[in-house]
Motif scaffolding. Structure first.
Motif, PDB file in Angstrom:
ATOM      1  N   LEU A 192     -10.282   5.995   0.091  1.00  0.00           N
ATOM      2  CA  LEU A 192      -9.042   5.008   0.371  1.00  0.00           C
ATOM      3  C   LEU A 192      -8.816   4.314   1.847  1.00  0.00           C
ATOM      4  O   LEU A 192      -8.312   3.149   1.673  1.00  0.00           O
ATOM      5  CB  LEU A 192      -7.748   6.437   0.418  1.00  0.00           C
ATOM      6  N   VAL A 193      -9.487   4.854   2.679  1.00  0.00           N
ATOM      7  CA  VAL A 193      -9.328   4.317   3.867  1.00  0.00           C
ATOM      8  C   VAL A 193     -10.144   3.170   3.956  1.00  0.00           C
ATOM      9  O   VAL A 193      -9.833   2.241   4.450  1.00  0.00           O
ATOM     10  CB  VAL A 193      -9.659   5.344   5.099  1.00  0.00           C
ATOM     11  N   ASN A 213       0.795  -1.281  -0.200  1.00  0.00           N
ATOM     12  CA  ASN A 213       0.010   0.027   0.047  1.00  0.00           C
ATOM     13  C   ASN A 213       0.912   1.414   0.102  1.00  0.00           C
ATOM     14  O   ASN A 213       0.589   2.210  -0.823  1.00  0.00           O
ATOM     15  CB  ASN A 213      -0.900   0.081   1.271  1.00  0.00           C
ATOM     16  N   HIS A 225       1.396   6.801  -6.472  1.00  0.00           N
ATOM     17  CA  HIS A 225       0.564   7.665  -6.906  1.00  0.00           C
ATOM     18  C   HIS A 225       0.961   9.311  -6.672  1.00  0.00           C
ATOM     19  O   HIS A 225       0.372  10.018  -7.616  1.00  0.00           O
ATOM     20  CB  HIS A 225      -0.967   7.322  -5.982  1.00  0.00           C
ATOM     21  N   ASN A 271       2.913   9.155   0.933  1.00  0.00           N
ATOM     22  CA  ASN A 271       3.145  10.353   0.560  1.00  0.00           C
ATOM     23  C   ASN A 271       4.388  10.944   0.758  1.00  0.00           C
ATOM     24  O   ASN A 271       5.065  11.574   0.103  1.00  0.00           O
ATOM     25  CB  ASN A 271       1.990  11.210   0.841  1.00  0.00           C
ATOM     26  N   GLN A 319      -7.195  15.249  -1.049  1.00  0.00           N
ATOM     27  CA  GLN A 319      -8.024  13.943  -0.970  1.00  0.00           C
ATOM     28  C   GLN A 319      -9.252  14.083   0.180  1.00  0.00           C
ATOM     29  O   GLN A 319     -10.086  13.517   0.032  1.00  0.00           O
ATOM     30  CB  GLN A 319      -6.944  12.821  -0.480  1.00  0.00           C
ATOM     31  N   GLN A 329     -11.147   1.317   1.570  1.00  0.00           N
ATOM     32  CA  GLN A 329     -10.431   0.245   0.813  1.00  0.00           C
ATOM     33  C   GLN A 329      -9.297  -0.494   1.645  1.00  0.00           C
ATOM     34  O   GLN A 329      -8.546  -1.357   0.862  1.00  0.00           O
ATOM     35  CB  GLN A 329      -9.649   0.884  -0.503  1.00  0.00           C
ATOM     36  N   ILE A 388      -0.613   6.046   4.630  1.00  0.00           N
ATOM     37  CA  ILE A 388      -0.991   7.034   3.735  1.00  0.00           C
ATOM     38  C   ILE A 388      -0.003   8.159   4.141  1.00  0.00           C
ATOM     39  O   ILE A 388       0.653   8.524   2.738  1.00  0.00           O
ATOM     40  CB  ILE A 388      -2.193   7.691   3.962  1.00  0.00           C
ATOM     41  N   ALA A 396      -6.496   1.058   3.377  1.00  0.00           N
ATOM     42  CA  ALA A 396      -5.360   1.878   3.532  1.00  0.00           C
ATOM     43  C   ALA A 396      -5.276   2.321   5.001  1.00  0.00           C
ATOM     44  O   ALA A 396      -6.420   3.024   5.322  1.00  0.00           O
ATOM     45  CB  ALA A 396      -5.035   2.979   2.531  1.00  0.00           C
ATOM     46  N   THR A 436     -11.714  11.674  -1.369  1.00  0.00           N
ATOM     47  CA  THR A 436     -11.119  10.513  -1.917  1.00  0.00           C
ATOM     48  C   THR A 436     -10.617   9.801  -0.750  1.00  0.00           C
ATOM     49  O   THR A 436     -10.106   8.538  -0.870  1.00  0.00           O
ATOM     50  CB  THR A 436     -10.204  10.689  -3.011  1.00  0.00           C
ATOM     51  N   LEU A 437     -10.202  10.585   0.433  1.00  0.00           N
ATOM     52  CA  LEU A 437      -9.458   9.877   1.449  1.00  0.00           C
ATOM     53  C   LEU A 437     -10.203   8.886   1.904  1.00  0.00           C
ATOM     54  O   LEU A 437      -9.980   7.612   2.483  1.00  0.00           O
ATOM     55  CB  LEU A 437      -9.004  11.158   2.575  1.00  0.00           C
ATOM     56  N   ILE A 456       0.779   4.021  -2.746  1.00  0.00           N
ATOM     57  CA  ILE A 456       0.387   5.402  -2.511  1.00  0.00           C
ATOM     58  C   ILE A 456       1.631   6.418  -2.949  1.00  0.00           C
ATOM     59  O   ILE A 456       1.486   7.338  -3.579  1.00  0.00           O
ATOM     60  CB  ILE A 456       0.195   5.599  -1.079  1.00  0.00           C
TER      61      ILE A 456
END
Lengths: 450, 480
Positions: free
Chosen positions: B162-163, B3, B10, B176, B153, B165, B172, B167, B158-159, B7
């Motif tokens: 993400l969480v 993950n 991404h 990043n 995000q 899903q 995260i 992550a 979208t955060l 990230i």
């Protein structure tokens, strides 16, 4: 309407926090300036006292050899900083403003520096000119960057457009309010500086204030131009901050690096070596030719006795002088090079508000390179005066007691003070007008973009 | 782990695709090139000039005919400060330190002709060097590129996805940070390449420069620094509700750490520990020397006593009977005494300076920018201790020169006073050439490490802190 908007602005807590922070920074800078001035004054006092003691002591021990006495005696020549120097310390912490000179060769003495901590010099002075040139723009940016975008992002812009016939006037009004607030802050800092440091209300102080206000105005113009690009709040912040980084951080550095790399000053070193060699080699040369060369400069001393065998002071000081004479061309070349550096910097600086403001601030406060060069040049006159005064006494071996030693107090240099208003104001006025004009044009082209 | 990798990937993709990356890269490369070129030009030209004048000064020293050695003690010599090759990378405080000092008997002269004394006030805005770009501009770029990473995000929700899903916040933030750090390293590359190329281009190899170790420390320091900056940016982004507030916080942090603190802390240091100026310093030195004994004063007790004891020890009753030159001996003694007094005072002055600088040095624990700057300066041979090192070498040389001439005088010059018609005493000129020229040696890397351990420890502490910060923020951060 204006009043309401004004109250609305100054009611915000963050505005007050920012104002208090900047006021505090300004006050700190004023006290740093005051500290600097006090330190300089203490140094001047100390040199005045120690000169007297130094002369008294030497006169006591060396009673009957004027030439030997003058080998040791030092005389101070002082460039006393004006009170306003506290507001723009400039290069005054780098360049010594107290020279203590003997009547021996000048070139070996006049570039002697003060003792200082280079780390202090490197981080620089947190003086008012720094606060105005580097920090004030940030306050202006913080106040202005979202003036328009906030209305749009908050959805109130259409309302403004509906209610007000002239969105431009609305926007200018908002900027005007912020200008009044920043201006009031600046004015109060200047007034406090005047009172705390005791700066006379003269042309220099007026020029300083005018320059500061014009500079602030230019940053409002820059903000205005960015605002009317109708970008988002974040983009505005980015653009304005980039402008700040460029103008206050990068451009001065770029100019400076160029000048440093392009105009090295080897003349300084050759002055140093030629002075030494010019003097010392005379010990091994024919005395007669040395003296004839010296008398070409000073025919009036021809009649003193110098040609007895062995050592005598007429010959000694003639040799000292010829050391200076040997270095004269290189010394002049060095000053020319420094003038050139100063000119190139000033010319390049004209095109950028921060550099122009900084150079002008130091010019007004007499702490720039120009005045230091004037001071260095005038030490030659001071030294010449000293020599001409003492030469007859040394050469004629006057009685040491016959001289009134109390009158040999430090002498002060006075910088020619000329404020060139046009040169001071025009670049900023021009920059402000162009930026503002461009902003208005841009706004008129797409005033309604939402 | 996968993950985190995803990230980070991404993040890199987002940066790569963003509109600003191209102009930022162009500006960055231009600045780096400019810094390399001007740094290189200044370095080569300055060293060329200084070596040339050192040689010229030596030539005229050696050209002296037979003469009295004390004349040579006054003729004196010069020490020119040679720049370290890494000054191309970081000019440090070199612009503010003197470059040439005249070395003569009886007198400790100041090192004069600093670049600052040749400069206008523009110098005070700071200089562009690779180190400055790395310390000031690159953090700003990283803050710009990183502020939106998590905050945006969160803003566009979208955060949450993400969480949900799977992550975690830890992943995260790690992801990043690593992404942003990778960008930082990419920006670091041209700086490293520029530095190494410009050093490799030197026509003459530099002895004892310790280049490899110095570069290694600076390189590792830079990598740690960029990591700390990346974590800072991402951590702020993680706790900010909007991108805008993240940006403003980061700008505030940058302004504080990069601009305001370095300046104010040094000002505080010099306020708490006031140092005397030159006039006060010299007056104090003079007073102490006078207290010990004034060789100008014919009735001075110290020198009278000295004379008596010398006569007694050599079992003679007048100076003329001594087997060595007495005034050479007196000058040797005078030089020793005055140099000791002067060096004591100078040591005290430098203790004050060290205290002043100590405020900045220790501030590395609250401001990693300062710590990193101290490291790059010191290891580039352009810091405070490098300057001290030069001053000490110059003073040692000066002392050697004066005392060697005094010894020659004691050995070869008679005590018999000459009448004015006699040929003055002189010794053979071969004595001049046999006295070696001044040659500057760089500080050893070990010495620098000893002096900079605070900054090194501070940077390591920040590295540790960054890991804690990630975990702490991860626990605190909210999805919305």
């Amino acid at each position: 309407m204006f009043k309401l908007a004004f109250y609305n602005f100054i009611r915000s807590r963050s505005v007050w926090v920012a104002l208090v922070l900047f006021f505090a920074a300004g006050m700190v800078s004023i006290f740093i300036g005051r500290q600097f001035l006090l330190k300089q004054e203490a140094a001047i006092l100390s040199v005045t006292r120690s000169q007297q003691e130094h002369i008294e002591r030497n006169v006591k021990y060396i009673k009957n050899e004027f030439g030997l006495l003058m080998y040791y005696l030092q005389f101070a020549y002082i460039h006393k900083p004006a009170p306003i120097a506290a507001l723009a310390i400039g290069q005054q912490d780098v360049n010594t403003n107290i020279q203590t000179l003997t009547v021996r060769g000048l070139e070996a003495q006049r570039y002697d520096t003060d003792l200082y901590n280079p780390y202090n010099l490197m981080t620089g002075n947190f003086d008012l000119s720094f606060v105005i040139t580097c920090l004030f723009p940030l306050l202006i940016i913080a106040f202005n960057f979202n003036v328009l975008s906030r209305e749009k992002e908050g959805g109130t812009w259409p309302l403004v457009k509906m209610q007000s016939l002239q969105p431009l006037r609305f926007l200018l009004q908002k900027l005007g309010i912020r200008f009044i607030v920043v201006g009031a802050l600046l004015l109060s800092l200047l007034a406090l500086a005047k009172m705390i440091i005791g700066i006379p209300l003269d042309g220099a102080f007026a020029a300083y204030a005018v320059l500061a206000f014009l500079y602030v105005l230019v940053w409002f113009a820059i903000s205005f131009l960015v605002i009317v690009l109708h970008k988002s709040t974040s983009v505005n912040a980015l653009l304005l901050l980039s402008a700040w980084v460029l103008l206050c951080l990068l451009v001065p550095g770029l100019i400076n690096n160029y000048v440093t790399a392009r105009y090295a000053v080897p003349e300084a070193y050759s002055t140093l070596i030629k002075q030494r060699d010019g003097y010392h080699t005379k010990w091994d040369e024919n005395k007669d030719s040395t003296m004839q060369t010296f008398f070409r400069y000073y025919p009036e001393y021809r009649n003193y006795v110098w040609n007895k065998p062995g050592f005598n002071y007429v010959w000694f000081y003639a040799m000292q002088h010829l050391g200076d004479a040997a270095a004269r061309e290189d010394s002049r070349a060095m000053h020319r090079k420094l003038q050139q550096r100063s000119r190139v910097s000033a010319t390049a600086g004209l095109f950028f508000p921060a550099t122009h403001a900084q150079l002008q601030f130091t010019h007004i406060a007499h702490t720039g390179m120009q005045q230091h060069l004037q001071y260095l040049d005038s030490t030659a006159h001071f030294h010449e005066g000293l020599r001409r005064y003492f030469y007859p006494k040394i050469f004629g071996d006057s009685a040491v007691d016959s001289e009134d030693w109390h009158r040999h107090v430090p002498v002060y240099f006075k910088a020619a003070s000329n404020i060139q208003w046009m040169e001071l104001m025009l670049p900023l006025l021009f920059a402000g007008a162009v930026l503002f004009g461009a902003g208005v044009l841009l706004f008129k082209r797409k005033p309604g973009l939402t | 782990m996968s993950n985190v990798k995803l990230i980070a990937g991404h993040f890199l993709q987002t940066v790569w695709k963003s509109k600003v990356i191209a102009p930022v890269c162009i500006v960055w490369l231009t600045l780096v090139l400019y810094a390399v070129f001007t740094g290189y030009a200044t370095y080569t030209r300055q060293n060329e000039i200084r070596e040339e004048y050192q040689a010229r000064a030596r030539q005229s020293w050696e050209a002296n005919p037979d003469k009295h050695p004390h004349r040579m003690a006054h003729f004196g010599s010069f020490a020119f400060r040679i720049k370290h090759p890494l000054s191309i990378f970081d000019n440090g405080m070199e612009s503010y330190t003197g470059n040439a000092v005249f070395l003569e008997a009886h007198k400790q002269n100041t090192a004069n002709y600093s670049e600052a004394s040749f400069s206008t006030g523009l110098l005070r805005f700071g200089e562009i060097s690779l180190a400055m770009l790395l310390q000031t501009v690159l953090p700003l770029i990283l803050f710009f590129l990183g502020f939106n990473a998590i905050a945006q995000q969160r803003e566009n929700a979208t955060l949450k996805i993400l969480v949900s899903q799977g992550a975690t916040f830890k992943q995260i933030i790690w992801g990043n940070s690593i992404g942003l750090f990778a960008v930082g390293v990419a920006f670091l590359l041209p700086v490293l390449i520029g530095t190494i190329t410009s050093i490799a281009l030197q026509s003459t190899s530099v002895v004892d420069a310790g280049l490899f170790m110095r570069c290694a420390v600076i390189g590792i320091g830079a990598i740690v620094f960029l990591w700390i900056i990346s974590v800072m940016a991402i951590a702020v982004s993680a706790i900010s509700s909007t991108g805008r507030s993240a940006l403003l916080s980061l700008l505030g942090i940058w302004l504080m750490l990069a601009i305001v603190l370095p300046k104010t802390l040094q000002a505080i240091g010099s306020y708490i520990y006031p140092a005397p100026g030159k006039t006060q310093f010299q007056a104090a030195v003079e007073a102490d020397i006078l207290q010990q004994g004034d060789s100008h004063n014919p009735d001075d007790v110290h020198f009278k006593k000295l004379k008596d004891s010398v006569l007694r020890a050599n079992k003679v009753d007048s100076i003329q009977q001594l087997s060595f030159n007495y005034s050479g001996f007196i000058m040797q003694e005078g030089e020793r005494m005055s140099a000791q007094v002067y060096n004591d005072h100078l040591q005290r002055l430098h203790t004050i300076y060290d205290r002043q600088n100590g405020v900045s040095y220790n501030a590395a624990f609250i401001d990693p920018f300062i710590g990193f700057k101290n490291i790059t300066m010191a290891f580039s041979g352009t810091g405070f201790s490098a300057y001290r090192h030069f001053q000490q070498q110059a003073e040692t040389y000066r002392y050697e020169l004066a005392q060697t001439m005094n010894v020659l005088q004691m050995k070869y010059i008679s005590n018999k006073k000459l009448s004015s018609t006699d040929k003055p005493y002189s010794i053979d000129k071969s004595n001049w050439t046999s006295f070696p020229d001044f040659s500057y040696r760089y500080q050893s890397v070990n010495e620098i490490i000893k002096q900079q351990w605070v900054a090194l420890v501070a940077l390591a502490a920040w590295l540790l802190l960054s890991v804690f910060l990630i975990h702490y923020i991860a626990g605190k951060a909210k999805v919305i």
